[in-house]
Design an enzyme around this catalytic site. Sequence first.
Site, PDB file in Angstrom:
ATOM      1  N   GLU A  90       0.846  -1.207   0.000  1.00  0.00           N
ATOM      2  CA  GLU A  90       0.000   0.000   0.000  1.00  0.00           C
ATOM      3  C   GLU A  90       0.877   1.251   0.000  1.00  0.00           C
ATOM      4  O   GLU A  90       0.701   2.168   0.804  1.00  0.00           O
ATOM      5  CB  GLU A  90      -0.941  -0.002   1.221  1.00  0.00           C
ATOM      6  CG  GLU A  90      -1.870  -1.203   1.311  1.00  0.00           C
ATOM      7  CD  GLU A  90      -3.027  -1.209   0.302  1.00  0.00           C
ATOM      8  OE1 GLU A  90      -3.086  -0.301  -0.551  1.00  0.00           O
ATOM      9  OE2 GLU A  90      -3.846  -2.126   0.376  1.00  0.00           O
ATOM     10  N   CYS A 149     -19.528  -7.097 -15.249  1.00  0.00           N
ATOM     11  CA  CYS A 149     -19.549  -7.888 -16.491  1.00  0.00           C
ATOM     12  C   CYS A 149     -18.507  -9.000 -16.555  1.00  0.00           C
ATOM     13  O   CYS A 149     -18.539  -9.813 -17.478  1.00  0.00           O
ATOM     14  CB  CYS A 149     -19.404  -6.967 -17.701  1.00  0.00           C
ATOM     15  SG  CYS A 149     -17.759  -6.268 -17.874  1.00  0.00           S
TER      16      CYS A 149
END
Length: 358
Positions: A90, A149
């Site tokens: 991070e 999708c």
Amino acid sequence: MENPKIGTLEVITGSMFSGKSEELIRRLRRAKFAKQKVVTFKHSVDNRYGENGVFSHRKESIFAYPVKDVAEMEKIMDENIDAEIIGIDEVQFFGDEIVDFCKKYVNFGKRVIVAGLDLSFRAEPYEPVPELMAIADEVDKLHAICTVCGKPAYASQRLLDGKPAYYEDPLMMVGTSENYEARCKRHFIINHRNEKKAKIYFFVGTEINVGKKFVEEMYIKNLAKHENIKSETIILSGNILNCEKNAIKNLRKKVEEKISKNDFLFVRITGGILLPIEKNYTILDFMCELRKDSEVVIVSKNKKGALNQILVMADLIKKSDLNLREIVYKKTSNNNEIEENQIIEKISKLAGIGYRMI
Ligand SMILES: [Zn+2]
């Protein structure tokens, strides 16, 4: 590393849920198996999975020092001067100072591996990762899967109460699956507050005079039930012979203007979606430009000759990644109409979309 005296910088980046931490852990573990000395950092603000450990979403972990800034990292480096590999998870939380930190230890001959987000929730470059990517020896951009999708994701969609966050919303929160979703370019949404953006409905017919105008009026009537809703209609037709110069440019300008002034924009397409507007650029190509803010309504008649037309049209619309809203059948008065609802229902199932008979 071929030459242990020369350090390297590796950047692992991509959207949330793309497996950056897993990849970082995999590389660090391999180094440990090779008996190399590894020092790993994570930001102390990121304690999603506990105090210590770079923790990936799969909960594979490796020990990491939780630190709040580069100064704290330097202190730990002073105690680990013989470290050969530095891992940082991070890395976007450490701000610009991390760039000099990475450069310094690369110059000292270390292998520095960092993982972090390259784009903010606004899908804009999110420093310092873009700068680290530029100076890196190796960059791997990983892709999550779009939650809508299933195609490769592009950015992290921020959701507040289940709705897409606005551009103006404050910048950074540590992600959980409740707040963020990986999305592809088509399904990534970022709107501005106070910006009017009409929803577009394209009306396409399976033949001439099929009743698009009638269906459109039905839509308008429905909207009239709500107060203060503004809508406009434009008619879009192809040009086979006489192509107006800058037709596409002018059309884009016109549509953009109407989108900014209305809640809904109805686009009635005459003559078929594969006809060109300018050169080889078709109506369908233009519809695809607006795919994120639009839905397509297929208008047909309930007669047997139209069934294949509907399926071809629905298939083309879907393969073009457009949103198909519904099929509207306008009743015909002749005796060639499809009597059985079963047929219409079956056709809708094949087309994968709901229908209405009016
Ligand atoms: Zn998608």
